[in-house]
Design a protein around this motif. Sequence first.
Motif, mmCIF file in Angstrom:
data_model
loop_
_atom_site.group_PDB
_atom_site.id
_atom_site.type_symbol
_atom_site.label_atom_id
_atom_site.label_comp_id
_atom_site.label_asym_id
_atom_site.label_seq_id
_atom_site.Cartn_x
_atom_site.Cartn_y
_atom_site.Cartn_z
ATOM 1 N N GLY B 80 0.799 -1.220 0.000
ATOM 2 C CA GLY B 80 0.000 0.000 0.000
ATOM 3 C C GLY B 80 0.833 1.271 0.000
ATOM 4 N N GLU B 83 0.349 3.131 -3.247
ATOM 5 C CA GLU B 83 -0.925 3.838 -3.299
ATOM 6 C C GLU B 83 -0.854 5.133 -2.483
ATOM 7 O OE1 GLU B 83 -4.916 1.749 -3.075
ATOM 8 O OE2 GLU B 83 -4.830 2.674 -1.101
ATOM 9 N N ARG B 84 -0.237 5.052 -1.302
ATOM 10 C CA ARG B 84 -0.112 6.251 -0.473
ATOM 11 C C ARG B 84 0.710 7.315 -1.204
ATOM 12 N NH1 ARG B 84 -0.109 7.549 5.161
ATOM 13 N NH2 ARG B 84 0.075 5.442 5.981
ATOM 14 N N LEU B 85 1.836 6.901 -1.790
ATOM 15 C CA LEU B 85 2.699 7.865 -2.482
ATOM 16 C C LEU B 85 1.972 8.524 -3.641
ATOM 17 C CD1 LEU B 85 6.120 5.982 -2.559
ATOM 18 C CD2 LEU B 85 5.527 8.024 -1.232
ATOM 19 N N THR B 87 -1.052 9.296 -3.822
ATOM 20 C CA THR B 87 -1.985 10.342 -3.381
ATOM 21 C C THR B 87 -1.223 11.596 -2.975
ATOM 22 O OG1 THR B 87 -2.000 9.725 -1.039
ATOM 23 C CG2 THR B 87 -3.579 8.599 -2.465
ATOM 24 N N MET B 88 0.092 11.526 -3.008
ATOM 25 C CA MET B 88 0.929 12.657 -2.587
ATOM 26 C C MET B 88 1.508 13.353 -3.819
ATOM 27 S SD MET B 88 2.979 11.058 0.633
ATOM 28 C CE MET B 88 2.158 10.774 2.188
ATOM 29 N N PRO B 89 2.101 14.532 -3.630
ATOM 30 C CA PRO B 89 2.645 15.246 -4.798
ATOM 31 C C PRO B 89 3.945 14.621 -5.314
ATOM 32 C CG PRO B 89 2.860 16.582 -2.816
ATOM 33 C CD PRO B 89 2.167 15.335 -2.419
ATOM 34 N N LEU B 90 3.879 13.340 -5.663
ATOM 35 C CA LEU B 90 5.049 12.637 -6.185
ATOM 36 C C LEU B 90 4.751 12.259 -7.632
ATOM 37 C CD1 LEU B 90 7.260 9.937 -4.769
ATOM 38 C CD2 LEU B 90 5.502 9.088 -6.283
ATOM 39 N N ARG B 241 -0.003 3.080 -12.556
ATOM 40 C CA ARG B 241 -1.282 3.760 -12.635
ATOM 41 C C ARG B 241 -1.651 4.362 -11.287
ATOM 42 N NH1 ARG B 241 -2.441 2.372 -18.029
ATOM 43 N NH2 ARG B 241 -1.646 4.479 -18.208
ATOM 44 N N ARG B 242 -2.083 5.642 -11.330
ATOM 45 C CA ARG B 242 -2.565 6.220 -10.071
ATOM 46 C C ARG B 242 -3.877 5.571 -9.661
ATOM 47 N NH1 ARG B 242 0.291 10.674 -8.010
ATOM 48 N NH2 ARG B 242 1.619 11.538 -9.611
ATOM 49 N N ARG B 243 -4.731 5.317 -10.636
ATOM 50 C CA ARG B 243 -6.012 4.676 -10.324
ATOM 51 C C ARG B 243 -5.942 3.198 -10.656
ATOM 52 N NH1 ARG B 243 -10.433 8.021 -9.493
ATOM 53 N NH2 ARG B 243 -10.008 10.223 -9.908
ATOM 54 N N THR B 244 -6.328 2.365 -9.722
ATOM 55 C CA THR B 244 -6.359 0.926 -9.977
ATOM 56 C C THR B 244 -7.757 0.401 -9.721
ATOM 57 O OG1 THR B 244 -5.583 0.566 -7.732
ATOM 58 C CG2 THR B 244 -3.920 0.532 -9.473
ATOM 59 N N ALA B 245 -7.993 -0.822 -10.190
ATOM 60 C CA ALA B 245 -9.318 -1.410 -10.026
ATOM 61 C C ALA B 245 -9.511 -1.854 -8.585
ATOM 62 C CB ALA B 245 -9.483 -2.589 -10.954
#
Lengths: 260, 245
Positions: B80, B83-85, B87-90, B241-245
Amino acid sequence: MTSTGGTVSETAGAVTGTGGTVVVDGLLVVRGGNEVLPGVSCSVQPGTVTGLLGPSGCGKTTLMRAIVGVQRIAGGSVQVLGMPAGSAPLRGRVGYRSQASAVYADLTVAENLRYFAAVLHAPASDVDRALADVDLAPQANQLVGSLSGGQLARVSLASALLGAPEVLVLDEPTVGLDPVLRRDLWALFHRLADAGITIFVSSHVMDEATRCNRLFLMRTGRFLAEDTPAGLLRQTGADDIETAFLRLIDAAREREGASA
Amino acid sequence: MNPRITLATAGRVLRQLRHDPRTIGLLLVVPVVLVTLLRLVYDGKPQIFDRIGAPLLGVFPLITMFLVTSIATLRERTSGTLERLLTMPLAKLDLLLGYALAFGAFAVLQVAIATAVALGPLGLHVAGPAWLILVLAVANAVLGTALGLFVSAFAASEFQAVQFMPAVILPQLLLCGLLLPRGQMQTVLRWVSNALPLSYAIDGLTRVTSTPGVPGAVLADLGIVLGCIVAALGLGAATLRRRTA
Ligand SMILES: Nc1ncnc2c1ncn2[C@@H]1O[C@H](COP(=O)(O)OP(=O)(O)O)[C@@H](O)[C@H]1O
Ligand SMILES: [Mg+2]
């Protein structure tokens, strides 16, 4: 909006206004071939502690992932602070504590927080503040892999408190914590909300519901109710939230049975 | 992309490695042991050791960094943290270049030790400068990292991730010209070989072995390897991918 008339979403929209820190409209999410969220709508008001409650598997994590912009969605829209969820300007303004601990087991607590603080461009002093907030300062130099479950949950929460998030999306942050710590964390959430931060927090433990300003009760991807804790008790005539929830489920089942 | 976040990411990756002394030990010692073994195997034929010694110094970092990176990034996905990264400005490139920088820097140490042992106590003879071996081998390490980042997107478990090593690296090793010079291969195999990045790294190292100075052909080989690194990082960014299923 005019022709379809009084759907749940529009009623909620009428009550809460079109504003809202988070506005979910007709959100449709398909995971593994199933409609996990079959078109839900809700809005989270600024500066509140809003609880998302429901049994495990009902779609809480999916909704939260959509709000932080990591969930692929099949329809509808999610707006956060007036922008599409997950858009670049929101990163850093929305703190996310996922259900998985999402920290590096092979780094110390402080090394984890320092890295996330660097990514967020947060001052180094944030690390100490976040550690104090979750009461984990003594473990700062311990490897995350050697922490207890409750301590691990708190490192994860501390990472979401870094920087200056305006919205905090917290997925079951108090699971596995002892009662004293849970009370302290809920007090922290309210302190943050009083400072203007919007907190959206999920739980599958009903006794946490009374600690929220507003509640969304969820079951199999749908909202059963959206109200204040007191309003829910009044609406159902129950003495506690758990009973209120059960009554709402029974009512929903009866409706389903009647329509089947 | 933001250099500050890229560097913070590289530092974090190296810090993770520092907490794992056994992996550091294996990464540094195994190439030395293998190159020593090679020297012993060809004890009676030092000219063979001289021919394949330098190219093999470039193969170890490719394999090790490929494995280390694919497992490390798979862990980022499953734990995870990725996923956390995201959501950050990375930026995705911050993450990819952070890994490339960290493992590239570590490879400098790995290759320097193995090359020093090969050229010193083991008596490896090369016509070209030692630093050129270092440059080509480190480029190979970064290539391994870039390929590892890319294939980890297709692995759902550690079991699958390790299987990509024989699938992605071994064919390149078979066709890179170490077993049979590329000029002597069947036409089709040579075409395939021409399309694989390791072929150019090995061509370059073979040239360093036989030619003094810094021939332009070696720089051309290096250029192709660097191009493959950029391409693999691009593919890695495309599969992140920033968005995953
Ligand atoms: N990656 C996935 N692929 C397919 N189905 C999933 C995936 N993740 C969750 N689900 C399903 O989606 C539903 C909602 O899951 P989730 O949002 O995690 O619920 P909650 O957080 O309320 O426990 C569950 O039925 C779960 O099995
Ligand atoms: Mg969940």
